[in-house]
Design a protein around this motif. Structure first.
Motif, PDB file in Angstrom:
ATOM      1  N   ASP A 107       0.799  -1.234   0.000  1.00 25.53           N
ATOM      2  CA  ASP A 107       0.000   0.000   0.000  1.00 25.53           C
ATOM      3  C   ASP A 107       0.830   1.281   0.000  1.00 25.53           C
ATOM      4  O   ASP A 107       0.283   2.365   0.171  1.00 25.53           O
ATOM      5  N   GLU A 108       2.123   1.176  -0.189  1.00 28.70           N
ATOM      6  CA  GLU A 108       2.970   2.360  -0.315  1.00 28.70           C
ATOM      7  C   GLU A 108       2.786   2.892  -1.742  1.00 28.70           C
ATOM      8  O   GLU A 108       2.750   2.120  -2.698  1.00 28.70           O
ATOM      9  N   PRO A 109       2.649   4.211  -1.914  1.00 25.18           N
ATOM     10  CA  PRO A 109       2.431   4.724  -3.273  1.00 25.18           C
ATOM     11  C   PRO A 109       3.648   4.522  -4.174  1.00 25.18           C
ATOM     12  O   PRO A 109       4.784   4.509  -3.700  1.00 25.18           O
ATOM     13  N   ILE A 110       3.389   4.360  -5.445  1.00 24.66           N
ATOM     14  CA  ILE A 110       4.453   4.250  -6.447  1.00 24.66           C
ATOM     15  C   ILE A 110       5.086   5.628  -6.591  1.00 24.66           C
ATOM     16  O   ILE A 110       4.403   6.650  -6.562  1.00 24.66           O
ATOM     17  N   GLN A 111       6.416   5.656  -6.721  1.00 23.60           N
ATOM     18  CA  GLN A 111       7.147   6.920  -6.792  1.00 23.60           C
ATOM     19  C   GLN A 111       7.793   7.066  -8.169  1.00 23.60           C
ATOM     20  O   GLN A 111       8.534   6.195  -8.614  1.00 23.60           O
ATOM     21  N   PHE A 112       7.526   8.183  -8.830  1.00 18.83           N
ATOM     22  CA  PHE A 112       8.106   8.464 -10.143  1.00 18.83           C
ATOM     23  C   PHE A 112       9.607   8.706 -10.007  1.00 18.83           C
ATOM     24  O   PHE A 112      10.065   9.374  -9.089  1.00 18.83           O
ATOM     25  N   VAL A 113      10.384   8.165 -10.961  1.00 15.68           N
ATOM     26  CA  VAL A 113      11.832   8.338 -10.952  1.00 15.68           C
ATOM     27  C   VAL A 113      12.284   9.138 -12.172  1.00 15.68           C
ATOM     28  O   VAL A 113      12.830  10.223 -12.043  1.00 15.68           O
ATOM     29  N   ASN A 114      12.103   8.562 -13.370  1.00 17.22           N
ATOM     30  CA  ASN A 114      12.541   9.197 -14.615  1.00 17.22           C
ATOM     31  C   ASN A 114      11.542   8.913 -15.728  1.00 17.22           C
ATOM     32  O   ASN A 114      10.762   7.970 -15.642  1.00 17.22           O
ATOM     33  N   SER A 115      11.657   9.684 -16.786  1.00 17.85           N
ATOM     34  CA  SER A 115      10.736   9.555 -17.920  1.00 17.85           C
ATOM     35  C   SER A 115      11.019   8.352 -18.801  1.00 17.85           C
ATOM     36  O   SER A 115      10.153   7.932 -19.558  1.00 17.85           O
TER      37      SER A 115
END
Length: 182
Positions: A107-115
């Motif tokens: 349930d931890e949110p997904i974290q954006f890294v790079n495009s």
């Protein structure tokens, strides 16, 4: 299908033949796993990601606690390409091609890294060279070198992949905040 696995395994059990058959057995097993992943997901993996993986490839050494070789292949709607020491996965989103961190914590949110995958590999190398190696080569109590190194890193990253620094909650801004808090 590769059929070398069984004879190699039998040879590897004989200690007198030395380490080469054992190493070959591991290589064949890894290749089987990789070919299985590619076969099942090839139509789902964005073309740019496939091209990068087959022409450039991924780093072979652990970088800043991120490994590209010891990766669990389980990540829904993602192609897992790396994992950190906490077993969080760095995955290519199969729809957009972007890189996200998928936490090992439920349930931890997904974290954006790079495009993109190439921008992730570039950013990691830039961070290691421009921030981590610089700071470990020049240890000091003064916070100014840390601020300068992270500012340079963020400036280049903002130029190459503006989306990666667009939100303070994204991976790289969080990583930099951690360095500055030390």
């Amino acid at each position: 299908m590769l059929r070398a696995g069984t004879p190699l395994r039998l040879m590897a059990q004989n200690r007198e033949v030395g380490p080469i058959p054992l190493a070959a057995t591991h290589a064949v097993t890894a290749l089987h796993t990789l070919l299985g992943v590619i076969a099942t997901s090839q139509s789902q993996v964005p073309v740019a990601v496939r091209e990068f993986l087959t022409t450039v490839g991924l780093p072979t050494k652990r970088a800043q606690g991120i490994s590209f070789t010891d990766v669990s292949m389980q990540a829904e709607h993602y192609l897992a390409v790396a994992a950190d020491l906490d077993k969080d996965l760095f995955g290519v989103d199969l729809t957009s091609g972007r890189i996200d961190v998928i936490s090992h914590v439920p349930d931890e949110p997904i974290q954006f890294v790079n495009s993109s995958l190439p921008l992730f590999v570039f950013s990691l190398g830039l961070y290691l060279r421009g921030v981590w190696e610089f700071l470990t080569a020049h240890p000091t109590e003064d916070s100014e070198p840390r601020i300068e190194a992270t500012d340079r890193f963020l400036a280049v990253l903002a130029e190459r992949d503006p989306a990666a620094v667009a939100e303070k909650s994204y991976f790289w801004p969080v990583m930099v905040a951690g360095i500055l808090a030390e």
